[in-house]
Design an enzyme around this catalytic site. Structure first.
Site, mmCIF file in Angstrom:
data_model
loop_
_atom_site.group_PDB
_atom_site.id
_atom_site.type_symbol
_atom_site.label_atom_id
_atom_site.label_comp_id
_atom_site.label_asym_id
_atom_site.label_seq_id
_atom_site.Cartn_x
_atom_site.Cartn_y
_atom_site.Cartn_z
ATOM 1 N N THR A 87 -3.240 -3.740 -10.567
ATOM 2 C CA THR A 87 -3.981 -4.663 -11.449
ATOM 3 C C THR A 87 -4.835 -5.641 -10.649
ATOM 4 O OG1 THR A 87 -2.200 -6.293 -11.385
ATOM 5 C CG2 THR A 87 -2.052 -4.590 -13.081
ATOM 6 N N ASP A 122 -1.072 -6.255 6.870
ATOM 7 C CA ASP A 122 -0.591 -5.084 7.610
ATOM 8 C C ASP A 122 -1.053 -5.125 9.065
ATOM 9 O OD1 ASP A 122 0.738 -4.053 5.461
ATOM 10 O OD2 ASP A 122 -0.813 -2.598 4.927
ATOM 11 N N ASP A 169 -6.448 -4.242 5.496
ATOM 12 C CA ASP A 169 -5.363 -5.058 4.941
ATOM 13 C C ASP A 169 -4.899 -6.033 6.019
ATOM 14 O OD1 ASP A 169 -2.663 -5.973 4.312
ATOM 15 O OD2 ASP A 169 -2.785 -4.582 2.632
ATOM 16 N N ARG A 181 -0.677 -9.554 -4.060
ATOM 17 C CA ARG A 181 -1.599 -8.949 -5.012
ATOM 18 C C ARG A 181 -1.022 -7.629 -5.489
ATOM 19 N NH1 ARG A 181 -7.831 -7.415 -3.799
ATOM 20 N NH2 ARG A 181 -6.930 -5.670 -2.690
HETATM 21 C C1 PRP Z 1 -4.111 -10.074 0.765
HETATM 22 C C2 PRP Z 1 -4.778 -11.242 1.450
HETATM 23 C C3 PRP Z 1 -4.926 -12.224 0.318
HETATM 24 C C4 PRP Z 1 -5.203 -11.328 -0.872
HETATM 25 C C5 PRP Z 1 -6.674 -11.333 -1.160
HETATM 26 O O1 PRP Z 1 -2.768 -10.285 0.624
HETATM 27 O O2 PRP Z 1 -4.069 -11.742 2.539
HETATM 28 O O3 PRP Z 1 -3.761 -13.004 0.080
HETATM 29 O O4 PRP Z 1 -4.795 -10.008 -0.498
HETATM 30 O O5 PRP Z 1 -6.978 -10.617 -2.300
HETATM 31 P P1 PRP Z 1 -7.453 -11.316 -3.646
HETATM 32 O O6 PRP Z 1 -8.552 -12.292 -3.278
HETATM 33 O O7 PRP Z 1 -7.986 -10.167 -4.470
HETATM 34 O O8 PRP Z 1 -6.291 -11.983 -4.299
HETATM 35 P P2 PRP Z 1 -1.773 -9.232 -0.102
HETATM 36 O O9 PRP Z 1 -1.664 -9.567 -1.551
HETATM 37 O O10 PRP Z 1 -2.185 -7.840 0.245
HETATM 38 O O11 PRP Z 1 -0.368 -9.591 0.508
HETATM 39 P P3 PRP Z 1 0.156 -9.489 2.019
HETATM 40 O O12 PRP Z 1 -0.493 -10.632 2.791
HETATM 41 O O13 PRP Z 1 1.630 -9.663 1.894
HETATM 42 O O14 PRP Z 1 -0.226 -8.160 2.592
HETATM 43 N N1 URA Z 2 -6.578 -8.010 0.958
HETATM 44 C C1 URA Z 2 -6.790 -7.630 2.243
HETATM 45 O O1 URA Z 2 -5.919 -7.808 3.110
HETATM 46 N N2 URA Z 2 -7.977 -7.056 2.535
HETATM 47 C C2 URA Z 2 -8.938 -6.871 1.627
HETATM 48 O O2 URA Z 2 -10.016 -6.339 1.959
HETATM 49 C C3 URA Z 2 -8.688 -7.275 0.298
HETATM 50 C C4 URA Z 2 -7.511 -7.847 -0.012
#
Ligand code: PRP
Ligand code: URA
Length: 214
Positions: free
Chosen positions: A113, A208, A205, A109
């Site tokens: 944006t 993380d 997150d 994500r």
């Molecule tokens: C997080 C989570 C989802 C997404 C959710 O991943 O694990 O994939 O955000 O948000 P959304 O419903 O608004 O799309 P992130 O994009 O932070 O990537 P990561 O798992 O690499 O930290």
């Molecule tokens: N992605 C995450 O990991 N946590 C949130 O709360 C939203 C998006």
């Protein structure tokens, strides 16, 4: 299992063990090793109900006593974690369905944006021949989940479910609009998104916290 009138596409897995484990994951003091272990455990518990409608067929076997008609899975199951955080659920699911294949979709994500950006994909060539369970702990705006499901549909998949831990109403609604045929399974439906599109109260997150990249 609980349905809410506002979200007919959502099934909340209300169970004391799932709620107990989700509390551990929400706790900011939970360190990554515990977070990873509990995430795997909760994913395993939720898999049982999420895959309740898997197609089966009969199989004749010989027990030590006599011939007997049994049941086996009729089609190859594919688990598709959305990278990164979905990886934290995969081992727990495979413990219950060791014959499942694992496809990967890498979607990140954009934190300004909030739009999903794809960076990786690897699926079994015959992924469309069986049911697919897309897994990601967080359903926030729904951008990543709807992107992954669109991708799988373009690959011909017809039977898709989505399994997450924490869902925001906004993401559940987005899934209902874009993919009304996809059932969303969650451990909890939270209040809302904040100004950074993080789930409130959520668990922060997820990627993380799984990988210790805070
Ligand atoms: C997080 C989570 C989802 C997404 C959710 O991943 O694990 O994939 O955000 O948000 P959304 O419903 O608004 O799309 P992130 O994009 O932070 O990537 P990561 O798992 O690499 O930290
Ligand atoms: N992605 C995450 O990991 N946590 C949130 O709360 C939203 C998006």
């Amino acid at each position: 299992m609980r349905r809410t009138p506002d979200h007919p596409n959502l099934l909340v897995h209300a169970h004391p063990l799932i709620e107990h484990k989700l509390g551990i994951l929400r706790d900011v003091a939970t360190p990554p090793p515990t977070f990873r272990r509990v995430l795997g455990e909760i994913a395993g518990l939720m898999t049982y109900e999420s895959l309740r409608d898997l197609p089966t067929r009969t199989r004749e076997v010989m027990t030590p006593i006599k011939a007997c008609s049994t049941v086996e899975l009729a089609a190859p199951v594919t688990i598709v974690p959305i990278l990164r955080a979905g990886l934290g659920m995969t081992d727990g699911i495979l413990r219950l369905v060791p014959e499942a294949r694992v496809g990967h979709i890498g979607v990140q994500r954009n934190e300004e944006t909030h739009q999903p950006v794809e960076y990786y994909e690897k699926l079994p060539s015959d992924v469309a021949d069986g049911p697919v369970l897309v897994v990601d702990p967080m359903l926030a705006t729904g951008g990543s989940a709807t992107y992954a499901v669109h991708y799988l549909k373009r690959r011909g998949c017809g039977s898709i479910g989505f399994l997450c831990l924490v869902a925001a109403p906004e993401g559940v609604q987005r899934m209902a609009e874009d993919h009304p045929d996809v059932e969303v399974h969650a451990a909890a439906l939270d209040e809302r998104l904040d100004e950074n599109a993080y789930i409130v109260p959520g668990l922060g997150d997820a990627g993380d916290r799984v990988f210790g990249t805070l």
